[in-house]
Design an enzyme around this catalytic site. Structure first.
Site, mmCIF file in Angstrom:
data_model
loop_
_atom_site.group_PDB
_atom_site.id
_atom_site.type_symbol
_atom_site.label_atom_id
_atom_site.label_comp_id
_atom_site.label_asym_id
_atom_site.label_seq_id
_atom_site.Cartn_x
_atom_site.Cartn_y
_atom_site.Cartn_z
ATOM 1 N N ASP A 1 0.868 -1.171 0.000
ATOM 2 C CA ASP A 1 0.000 0.000 0.000
ATOM 3 C C ASP A 1 0.908 1.225 0.000
ATOM 4 O OD1 ASP A 1 -2.013 1.807 0.182
ATOM 5 O OD2 ASP A 1 -2.683 1.249 2.189
ATOM 6 N N LYS B 1 4.082 10.219 -4.591
ATOM 7 C CA LYS B 1 2.868 9.650 -5.181
ATOM 8 C C LYS B 1 2.077 10.703 -5.955
ATOM 9 C CE LYS B 1 -1.085 6.767 -3.933
ATOM 10 N NZ LYS B 1 -1.778 6.103 -2.810
ATOM 11 N N GLU C 1 -7.455 1.357 -4.415
ATOM 12 C CA GLU C 1 -7.438 1.432 -2.958
ATOM 13 C C GLU C 1 -8.825 1.208 -2.366
ATOM 14 O OE1 GLU C 1 -3.689 4.570 -2.660
ATOM 15 O OE2 GLU C 1 -5.759 5.296 -2.651
ATOM 16 N N ASP D 1 -12.731 6.654 2.099
ATOM 17 C CA ASP D 1 -11.280 6.631 2.319
ATOM 18 C C ASP D 1 -10.808 8.083 2.404
ATOM 19 O OD1 ASP D 1 -8.618 6.157 2.428
ATOM 20 O OD2 ASP D 1 -8.473 5.090 0.526
#
Length: 285
Positions: A74, A135, A240, A267
């Site tokens: 992750d 990211k 995700e 999320d």
């Protein structure tokens, strides 16, 4: 803007790499529980047979004969988590500092390079040589509005290359070195791979990596390139939100009946917020 993702897949089906119907506002997940669930679900994607293989106990002298394991990664803009499927469940792997979360950053010093927790210890002393938020940079062009909005908040120098690619310059080994986000992400993935191998006691090459649903095709390909540089064979890039849904429902199929049961997953994190609606039945999600 937030959006909704719906999916109807068998419990061990591989999610599509194509764009989801979910739209998202740029925020990312720093919370440890969210990362743990995501990495656990990514690792669980191996399927039931992986649990049996990982559960077997092998004498240390036979470690060389042990089959390679699939690792779930992750990768986040703030922290990353590693998980392995074994002992009839999912184990979130601890790093060298006995932490579940490993900072997603790289620091370059006068004598060596630091990654993860070691890099986090250097960020206050060497902010311009500590690279973070990768990211949010990987797979993008320097001229992209998203990158231009992020540049004022970055402490390290960032510039455009000949083809508008992002170039990050650092002082490494007393020399000016230039890296692309892909190569820097590869350094972090390689460190996560080392953490998994140290805990597993065997070589790890196959992996499943989680990505946001709003990642473009270029960003996904850049992530695959980074994994390849790190020596990882990516079996699947998993959304995700899909990982979150799997973490919730993969062991709870007996609790659902034949009638559809809708569950909403939110999320929320530091730079992205994603929402998905999953329909659960006794045999599918």
């Amino acid at each position: 803007m937030t959006g909704v993702q719906t999916c109807a897949l068998p419990i061990y089906s591989r999610p599509s790499l194509t764009s989801s119907r979910l739209t998202s506002r740029r925020r990312e997940r720093p919370h440890s529980d969210t990362h743990t669930r995501g990495a656990s679900a990514v690792a669980s994607f191996q399927g039931p047979s992986a649990f049996h293989a990982a559960n077997s106990r092998i004498h240390p002298s036979l470690k060389e004969q042990r089959k390679d394991s699939v690792v779930g990664l992750d990768f986040g803009s703030v922290n990353s988590v590693v998980a392995l499927a074994r002992r009839k469940g999912i184990d979130v792997v601890l790093n060298t500092e006995s932490k579940r979360e490993t900072p997603s950053m790289v620091n370059f010093g006068d004598k060596q390079r630091y990654i993860g927790c070691a890099a986090a210890d250097k960020i206050n002393m060497q902010p311009k040589n500590t690279i973070v938020q990768l990211k949010r940079l990987i797979g993008l062009r320097f001229s992209d509005p998203e990158v231009q909005a992020l540049v004022p908040d970055l402490l390290f120098p960032i510039a455009a290359g000949a083809n508008d690619e992002i170039l990050i310059t650092v002082n490494y080994l007393n020399e000016q070195k230039t890296f692309t986000p892909e190569r820097l992400v590869a350094m972090i993935l390689s460190d996560l791979k080392t953490i998994a191998e140290a805990d597993h006691g065997a070589k790890v090459t196959d992996s499943v990596i989680s990505v946001p649903v709003f990642f473009t095709d270029a960003q996904r390909r850049a992530m695959l390139d980074a994994a390849s540089i790190a020596g990882l064979n990516v079996m699947r890039l998993m959304h995700e939100t899909t990982a979150t849904a799997l973490a919730y429902g993969i062991f709870k199929t007996a609790e659902f009946g034949d009638d559809p049961h809708n569950v909403v997953f939110v999320d929320v994190g530091a730079s992205a917020m994603q929402v998905c609606v999953v329909l659960f039945t006794k045999s599918q999600l």
